[in-house]
Write a protein that holds these residues in place. Structure first.
Motif, mmCIF file in Angstrom:
data_model
loop_
_atom_site.group_PDB
_atom_site.id
_atom_site.type_symbol
_atom_site.label_atom_id
_atom_site.label_comp_id
_atom_site.label_asym_id
_atom_site.label_seq_id
_atom_site.Cartn_x
_atom_site.Cartn_y
_atom_site.Cartn_z
ATOM 1 N N UNK A 1 1.555 8.182 6.877
ATOM 2 C CA UNK A 1 0.522 8.153 5.843
ATOM 3 C C UNK A 1 1.055 8.675 4.513
ATOM 4 N N UNK A 2 0.418 8.266 3.442
ATOM 5 C CA UNK A 2 0.725 8.800 2.118
ATOM 6 C C UNK A 2 0.257 10.253 2.029
ATOM 7 N N UNK A 3 0.799 10.965 1.046
ATOM 8 C CA UNK A 3 0.365 12.333 0.794
ATOM 9 C C UNK A 3 0.099 12.531 -0.696
ATOM 10 N N UNK A 4 -0.976 13.234 -0.997
ATOM 11 C CA UNK A 4 -1.315 13.592 -2.369
ATOM 12 C C UNK A 4 -1.341 15.105 -2.464
ATOM 13 N N UNK A 5 -0.435 15.666 -3.252
ATOM 14 C CA UNK A 5 -0.285 17.116 -3.385
ATOM 15 C C UNK A 5 -0.147 17.772 -2.017
ATOM 16 N N UNK A 6 0.574 17.111 -1.119
ATOM 17 C CA UNK A 6 0.879 17.665 0.189
ATOM 18 C C UNK A 6 -0.120 17.364 1.284
ATOM 19 N N UNK A 7 -1.299 16.813 0.924
ATOM 20 C CA UNK A 7 -2.338 16.505 1.918
ATOM 21 C C UNK A 7 -2.316 15.024 2.259
ATOM 22 N N UNK B 1 -3.388 11.318 3.057
ATOM 23 C CA UNK B 1 -4.436 10.420 2.567
ATOM 24 C C UNK B 1 -4.848 9.502 3.706
ATOM 25 N N UNK B 2 -6.117 9.536 4.071
ATOM 26 C CA UNK B 2 -6.607 8.734 5.201
ATOM 27 C C UNK B 2 -6.586 7.246 4.877
ATOM 28 N N UNK B 3 -6.385 6.422 5.906
ATOM 29 C CA UNK B 3 -6.414 4.971 5.785
ATOM 30 C C UNK B 3 -5.520 4.474 4.647
ATOM 31 N N UNK B 4 -4.328 5.015 4.597
ATOM 32 C CA UNK B 4 -3.404 4.650 3.520
ATOM 33 C C UNK B 4 -2.215 3.833 4.005
ATOM 34 N N UNK B 5 -2.186 3.480 5.296
ATOM 35 C CA UNK B 5 -1.047 2.731 5.826
ATOM 36 C C UNK B 5 -1.228 1.231 5.585
ATOM 37 N N UNK B 6 -0.217 0.632 4.997
ATOM 38 C CA UNK B 6 -0.273 -0.789 4.721
ATOM 39 C C UNK B 6 0.448 -1.605 5.778
ATOM 40 N N UNK B 7 0.109 -2.879 5.836
ATOM 41 C CA UNK B 7 0.831 -3.800 6.693
ATOM 42 C C UNK B 7 0.666 -5.208 6.131
ATOM 43 N N UNK C 1 4.204 6.918 1.995
ATOM 44 C CA UNK C 1 4.689 7.077 3.359
ATOM 45 C C UNK C 1 5.960 6.296 3.637
ATOM 46 N N UNK C 2 6.548 6.556 4.795
ATOM 47 C CA UNK C 2 7.757 5.847 5.204
ATOM 48 C C UNK C 2 7.396 4.438 5.664
ATOM 49 N N UNK C 3 8.311 3.490 5.405
ATOM 50 C CA UNK C 3 8.015 2.087 5.648
ATOM 51 C C UNK C 3 9.133 1.423 6.448
ATOM 52 N N UNK C 4 8.733 0.587 7.414
ATOM 53 C CA UNK C 4 9.677 -0.239 8.161
ATOM 54 C C UNK C 4 9.347 -1.702 7.880
ATOM 55 N N UNK C 5 10.376 -2.488 7.592
ATOM 56 C CA UNK C 5 10.127 -3.896 7.302
ATOM 57 C C UNK C 5 11.396 -4.701 7.530
ATOM 58 N N UNK C 6 11.225 -5.994 7.745
ATOM 59 C CA UNK C 6 12.392 -6.863 7.867
ATOM 60 C C UNK C 6 12.099 -8.254 7.324
ATOM 61 N N UNK D 1 0.854 -1.186 0.000
ATOM 62 C CA UNK D 1 0.000 0.000 0.000
ATOM 63 C C UNK D 1 0.867 1.205 0.000
ATOM 64 N N UNK D 2 0.848 2.288 0.113
ATOM 65 C CA UNK D 2 1.662 3.312 -0.511
ATOM 66 C C UNK D 2 1.029 3.477 -1.868
ATOM 67 N N UNK D 3 1.604 4.253 -2.735
ATOM 68 C CA UNK D 3 0.974 4.497 -4.032
ATOM 69 C C UNK D 3 0.844 3.189 -4.813
ATOM 70 N N UNK D 4 -0.370 2.937 -5.311
ATOM 71 C CA UNK D 4 -0.595 1.728 -6.084
ATOM 72 C C UNK D 4 -0.537 0.466 -5.259
ATOM 73 N N UNK D 5 -0.451 0.600 -3.930
ATOM 74 C CA UNK D 5 -0.372 -0.586 -3.100
ATOM 75 C C UNK D 5 0.944 -1.308 -3.227
#
Length: 297
Positions: free
Chosen positions: A238-244, A246-252, A207-212, A25-29
């Protein structure tokens, strides 16, 4: 789209820049790094010299999950086959008491996307990865501090579903460690943190991502190690679109499956892993095969 739920289209388009090998998830998932790509020996930097590693695999993604982890009712099927060549140069230079090394990865990706009957395919070079690392050795324990730089070199069109590039730069500081012994416990881990630039074509900033990635196995004293492996992924901001935002955009997501390694003790080794995704949010879900092998010369 200020403070609104993201539409399904960005998830689909999955721009499946299955990257330089992966998808989600992030842009395009999707994401820069193919989660679960690493396996045994991830933190064991070899002696000074030049080396070639190859990564190969196949991902089959069959569903999309929303912010609550529920399956989105939409016909969805994505297949991605990849082969990535990694060239590593370990130098004689000592930095902070460790070995300085450089590497570059050239990924080739064959991507097939089918969403609600709309089909697209693309084959070619994905996003190139390069950067420095410093390796250390302490008995059976080996570890590396590194910085990967992901360059948007692959084919991309914002109006296309099947893309071979994320179309933005990325910095990925990372730490890897391997506990290696011929007989007994073998354990490996690779921690990564992604700092993503904005996609200039869409004005979307993931958005920024942490993974291992991880692997845990048992050595049988004959070159073989068998065990399990997988990954854990969390999007931190969270992701941002044109600086704003985006709600519920965090993936896991998480991945888990059986893993094996064979090392002939003469410079050749191969690892193989099958992993299944679970606990997925705002991403595509499926399973995949991962192979890694060295080519001594």
């Amino acid at each position: 789209m200020k403070n609104s739920k993201p539409q399904h289209k960005p998830l689909l388009a999955l721009s499946l820049a299955l990257l330089s090998l992966g998808a989600q998830a992030t842009e395009g998932g999707g994401g820069i790094y193919p989660n679960g790509n690493e396996n045994f020996l991830v933190g064991a930097m070899p002696p000074p010299g030049s080396y070639v590693l190859a990564y190969a695999g196949h991902d089959h993604l069959t569903s999309l999950r929303d912010n609550s982890g529920n399956k989105i009712d939409l016909p969805f099927d994505v297949k991605a086959t990849f082969l990535a060549t990694r060239i590593v140069r370990v130098t004689d230079t000592q930095v902070f008491g460790g070995q300085l090394a450089w590497h570059v990865i050239f990924p080739l990706v064959n991507l097939n996307v089918d969403v609600a009957g709309n089909r697209e395919s693309k084959f070619g070079l994905g996003d190139i990865v390069f950067g420095p690392g410093i390796g250390y050795h302490d008995g059976n324990l080996h570890y590396v501090f590194a910085l990967d730089i992901n360059a948007p070199t692959g084919s991309y069109d914002k109006n296309r579903m099947a893309n071979l590039s994320r179309h933005y730069w990325n910095l990925e500081p990372l730490f890897t460690a391997s506990y290696v012994q011929p007989s007994g416990v073998n354990a490996d881990i690779k921690f990564m943190y992604d700092l993503n630039a904005e996609n200039s074509a869409t004005k979307y900033k993931s958005g920024q991502e942490f993974h291992f990635d991880y692997a845990l196995g048992w050595g049988f004293g004959n070159g073989w190690v068998a065990g399990v492996g997988g990954y854990v992924y969390r999007q931190i901001t969270a992701d941002k679109l044109e600086g704003a935002s985006v709600a519920e955009s965090k993936g896991q997501a998480m991945g888990f499956g059986p893993s094996i390694k064979y090392d002939n003790g003469k410079g050749f080794f191969i690892t193989a892993k099958w992993q299944q995704d679970f606990n997925v949010r705002n991403r595509a879900e499926g399973g995949g095969l991962r192979l890694k092998f060295s080519i001594p010369f």
